[in-house]
Design an enzyme around this catalytic site. Structure first.
Site, PDB file in Angstrom:
ATOM      1  N   GLU A  91       0.821  -1.214   0.000  1.00  0.00           N
ATOM      2  CA  GLU A  91       0.000   0.000   0.000  1.00  0.00           C
ATOM      3  C   GLU A  91       0.850   1.257   0.000  1.00  0.00           C
ATOM      4  O   GLU A  91       1.951   1.261   0.535  1.00  0.00           O
ATOM      5  CB  GLU A  91      -0.771   0.094   1.314  1.00  0.00           C
ATOM      6  CG  GLU A  91      -1.846  -0.894   1.455  1.00  0.00           C
ATOM      7  CD  GLU A  91      -2.614  -0.660   2.753  1.00  0.00           C
ATOM      8  OE1 GLU A  91      -3.386  -1.543   3.075  1.00  0.00           O
ATOM      9  OE2 GLU A  91      -2.430   0.376   3.428  1.00  0.00           O
ATOM     10  N   CYS A 104       2.785   8.394   2.151  1.00  0.00           N
ATOM     11  CA  CYS A 104       3.200   7.389   3.117  1.00  0.00           C
ATOM     12  C   CYS A 104       3.592   6.159   2.298  1.00  0.00           C
ATOM     13  O   CYS A 104       2.774   5.571   1.602  1.00  0.00           O
ATOM     14  CB  CYS A 104       2.017   7.102   4.046  1.00  0.00           C
ATOM     15  SG  CYS A 104       2.361   5.839   5.254  1.00  0.00           S
ATOM     16  N   CYS A 111       6.086  -7.233   7.563  1.00  0.00           N
ATOM     17  CA  CYS A 111       7.141  -6.685   8.410  1.00  0.00           C
ATOM     18  C   CYS A 111       7.620  -7.755   9.383  1.00  0.00           C
ATOM     19  O   CYS A 111       6.799  -8.420  10.023  1.00  0.00           O
ATOM     20  CB  CYS A 111       6.623  -5.472   9.180  1.00  0.00           C
ATOM     21  SG  CYS A 111       7.860  -4.772  10.286  1.00  0.00           S
ATOM     22  N   CYS A 115       4.974  -6.092  15.703  1.00  0.00           N
ATOM     23  CA  CYS A 115       4.348  -5.387  16.828  1.00  0.00           C
ATOM     24  C   CYS A 115       2.884  -5.849  16.934  1.00  0.00           C
ATOM     25  O   CYS A 115       2.184  -5.914  15.927  1.00  0.00           O
ATOM     26  CB  CYS A 115       4.407  -3.876  16.607  1.00  0.00           C
ATOM     27  SG  CYS A 115       6.094  -3.296  16.326  1.00  0.00           S
ATOM     28  N   CYS A 118      -0.187  -3.805  15.299  1.00  0.00           N
ATOM     29  CA  CYS A 118      -0.025  -3.306  13.930  1.00  0.00           C
ATOM     30  C   CYS A 118      -0.545  -4.327  12.922  1.00  0.00           C
ATOM     31  O   CYS A 118      -0.180  -5.501  12.978  1.00  0.00           O
ATOM     32  CB  CYS A 118       1.450  -3.012  13.682  1.00  0.00           C
ATOM     33  SG  CYS A 118       1.843  -2.669  11.952  1.00  0.00           S
ATOM     34  N   CYS A 335      -1.853   1.618   8.286  1.00  0.00           N
ATOM     35  CA  CYS A 335      -1.080   0.948   7.242  1.00  0.00           C
ATOM     36  C   CYS A 335      -1.372  -0.537   7.212  1.00  0.00           C
ATOM     37  O   CYS A 335      -1.434  -1.181   8.240  1.00  0.00           O
ATOM     38  CB  CYS A 335       0.402   1.116   7.500  1.00  0.00           C
ATOM     39  SG  CYS A 335       0.824   2.712   8.111  1.00  0.00           S
TER      40      CYS A 335
HETATM   41  N1  SAH Z   1       8.004  -0.036  10.819  1.00  0.00           N
HETATM   42  C1  SAH Z   1       8.200   1.353  10.992  1.00  0.00           C
HETATM   43  C2  SAH Z   1       7.438   2.198   9.996  1.00  0.00           C
HETATM   44  C3  SAH Z   1       6.049   1.767   9.630  1.00  0.00           C
HETATM   45  S1  SAH Z   1       4.837   1.884  10.896  1.00  0.00           S
HETATM   46  C4  SAH Z   1       7.871   1.765  12.419  1.00  0.00           C
HETATM   47  O1  SAH Z   1       7.284   0.987  13.150  1.00  0.00           O
HETATM   48  O2  SAH Z   1       8.227   2.880  12.781  1.00  0.00           O
HETATM   49  C5  SAH Z   1       4.576   3.637  11.024  1.00  0.00           C
HETATM   50  C6  SAH Z   1       3.944   4.071  12.321  1.00  0.00           C
HETATM   51  O3  SAH Z   1       2.573   3.636  12.401  1.00  0.00           O
HETATM   52  C7  SAH Z   1       4.652   3.492  13.530  1.00  0.00           C
HETATM   53  O4  SAH Z   1       4.891   4.485  14.501  1.00  0.00           O
HETATM   54  C8  SAH Z   1       3.647   2.459  14.010  1.00  0.00           C
HETATM   55  O5  SAH Z   1       3.810   2.162  15.354  1.00  0.00           O
HETATM   56  C9  SAH Z   1       2.325   3.117  13.689  1.00  0.00           C
HETATM   57  N2  SAH Z   1       1.175   2.212  13.680  1.00  0.00           N
HETATM   58  C10 SAH Z   1       1.156   0.914  13.335  1.00  0.00           C
HETATM   59  N3  SAH Z   1      -0.082   0.383  13.504  1.00  0.00           N
HETATM   60  C11 SAH Z   1      -0.864   1.397  13.960  1.00  0.00           C
HETATM   61  C12 SAH Z   1      -2.244   1.485  14.332  1.00  0.00           C
HETATM   62  N4  SAH Z   1      -3.047   0.447  14.241  1.00  0.00           N
HETATM   63  N5  SAH Z   1      -2.716   2.666  14.775  1.00  0.00           N
HETATM   64  C13 SAH Z   1      -1.886   3.740  14.853  1.00  0.00           C
HETATM   65  N6  SAH Z   1      -0.581   3.722  14.498  1.00  0.00           N
HETATM   66  C14 SAH Z   1      -0.071   2.552  14.076  1.00  0.00           C
HETATM   67 FE1  SF4 Z   2       6.594  -3.406  11.598  1.00  0.00          FE
HETATM   68 FE2  SF4 Z   2       4.169  -2.479  12.155  1.00  0.00          FE
HETATM   69 FE3  SF4 Z   2       5.995  -2.733  14.109  1.00  0.00          FE
HETATM   70 FE4  SF4 Z   2       6.332  -0.847  12.209  1.00  0.00          FE
HETATM   71  S1  SF4 Z   2       4.670  -0.939  13.700  1.00  0.00           S
HETATM   72  S2  SF4 Z   2       7.882  -2.260  13.023  1.00  0.00           S
HETATM   73  S3  SF4 Z   2       5.424  -1.912  10.425  1.00  0.00           S
HETATM   74  S4  SF4 Z   2       5.094  -4.417  12.893  1.00  0.00           S
END
Ligand code: SAH
Ligand code: SF4
Length: 346
Positions: A91, A104, A111, A115, A118, A335
């Site tokens: 995306e 973005c 990934c 996390c 996410c 995302c």
């Molecule tokens: N992997 C990298 C970049 C992609 S995620 C990282 O984690 O920084 C980009 C941002 O979106 C990160 O700060 C992540 O924690 C946040 N994010 C992921 N899932 C989310 C959600 N469901 N609601 C709000 N922010 C989210």
């Molecule tokens: Fe990966 Fe999502 Fe964690 Fe960013 S927030 S490091 S995209 S699992």
């Protein structure tokens, strides 16, 4: 299927042109057409017709094929789902503001960090994107924005994937995007967001590329961050914060810290106080992101009132704090979610 023109290194493209008796400046002409939003070779009017035919026989103009789109009109946000070579999908999200247009961008399919809140982290890891697949997201966004009388001005690596886990491709895509012959977007307008791969972060500080660094913090104590951002078990806060601050000092760029607010998990007064103790207020900026609900996770978004309260507690510690505009996180939400919905069996 022909290969994407963007996948060819500049020297290989020059060699291809030379084999066909074309002068070297054609390479620059071609790139400038891509930068100006050409979607196909037939539009490149200052190239000889025979060359345009040869190009169309040998190459695709982009490595990406749009397979779905989701418009969030009130938000001025558009999400695109692209198919890559080999069938994987990623995306990208275009966000329109009064004086800027931000993309973005994704750097990986899935990934590896995982996390638990996410959407991207829930699925299996697919593969790294090649540099040209990252650049093509920017070219495609710019092409669409030019059609609206706008141009792409900012990029955030906050789409799918951990950019520093795909280091070489991300750095070379940033160099290409910053190249004045291509998009000419200054690295200062490009934000690399990371879960905190310390050795890569230290290397990034030495690249001479002053990109803005965003650290996905989400917790200011080790036990909680071990759960929310599992890479913390390998690269704990105690080492991450000094490395991030050193990046700030080395590049002269203030570091951003991202904090996804999860109700009852990291939105209390204690969390705000710990955050204040962790960061150096001169060198840090905190972005609060209200959680965008993801199915099959135990997390909830706090009430707006609690978001405001948390922001006040953080501000009271002396830190600079903003609640991030959640553009593009409504509708198909955070995302990875457009992809997750479309790939779900009906
Ligand atoms: N992997 C990298 C970049 C992609 S995620 C990282 O984690 O920084 C980009 C941002 O979106 C990160 O700060 C992540 O924690 C946040 N994010 C992921 N899932 C989310 C959600 N469901 N609601 C709000 N922010 C989210
Ligand atoms: Fe990966 Fe999502 Fe964690 Fe960013 S927030 S490091 S995209 S699992």
């Amino acid at each position: 299927m022909p290969i994407a023109l963007s996948s060819l290194a500049a020297a290989d493209l020059r060699a291809w042109l030379a084999e066909r008796g074309q002068p070297a400046y054609r390479e620059r002409q071609l790139r400038s057409w891509l930068a100006r939003g050409a979607a196909g070779f037939e539009e490149m009017r200052d190239l000889p017709g025979s060359l345009r035919v040869q190009l169309a026989d040998s190459f695709r103009a982009s490595s990406l094929e749009e397979i779905a789109r989701s418009e969030i009109a009130a938000d001025q946000t558009t999400k695109y789902l692209y198919r890559l070579d080999g069938g994987y999908t990623v995306e990208a999200v275009v966000m329109r503001y009064p004086r800027r247009s931000t993309l973005c961008i994704s750097s990986q399919v899935g990934c590896p960090i995982g996390c638990p809140f996410c959407a991207t982290g829930q699925g299996a890891f697919g593969r790294n994107l090649a540099a040209h697949e990252i650049v093509d997201q920017a070219l495609d966004a710019n092409r669409r924005l030019l059609g609206e009388g706008r141009r792409l001005s900012h990029i955030v690596f906050m789409g799918m994937g951990e950019p520093l886990a795909n280091y070489e491709a991300v750095v070379s895509s940033v160099r290409a995007i910053a190249d004045p012959d291509l998009l000419g977007i200054s690295p200062r307008r490009i934000t690399v967001s990371t879960s905190g791969l310390i050795p890569r972060l230290e290397r990034l500080a030495e690249e001479g590329l002053p990109v803005t660094l965003a650290i996905s913090l989400h917790a200011a104590r080790e036990e909680l961050r071990d759960v929310l951002v599992p890479i913390n078990r390998k690269y704990p806060l105690a080492q991450l914060i000094p490395a991030a601050q050193a990046y700030g000092v080395r590049t002269g760029r203030r570091v951003s810290y991202e904090w996804v607010l999860l109700a009852g998990v990291n939105d209390t007064e204690r969390d705000a106080r710990e955050l204040g103790e962790l960061l150096d207020r001169r060198l840090a900026h905190v972005n609060l992101i209200p959680f965008n609900p993801v199915a099959d996770t135990p997390y909830r978004a706090p009430e707006p009132r609690q978001v405001r309260r948390f922001a006040e507690w953080v501000a009271a510690t002396g830190l600079n704090v903003t609640v991030r505009d959640t553009k593009g996180r409504s509708g198909d939400a955070a995302c990875g979610q457009l992809r997750a919905r479309l790939l779900q069996p009906a």
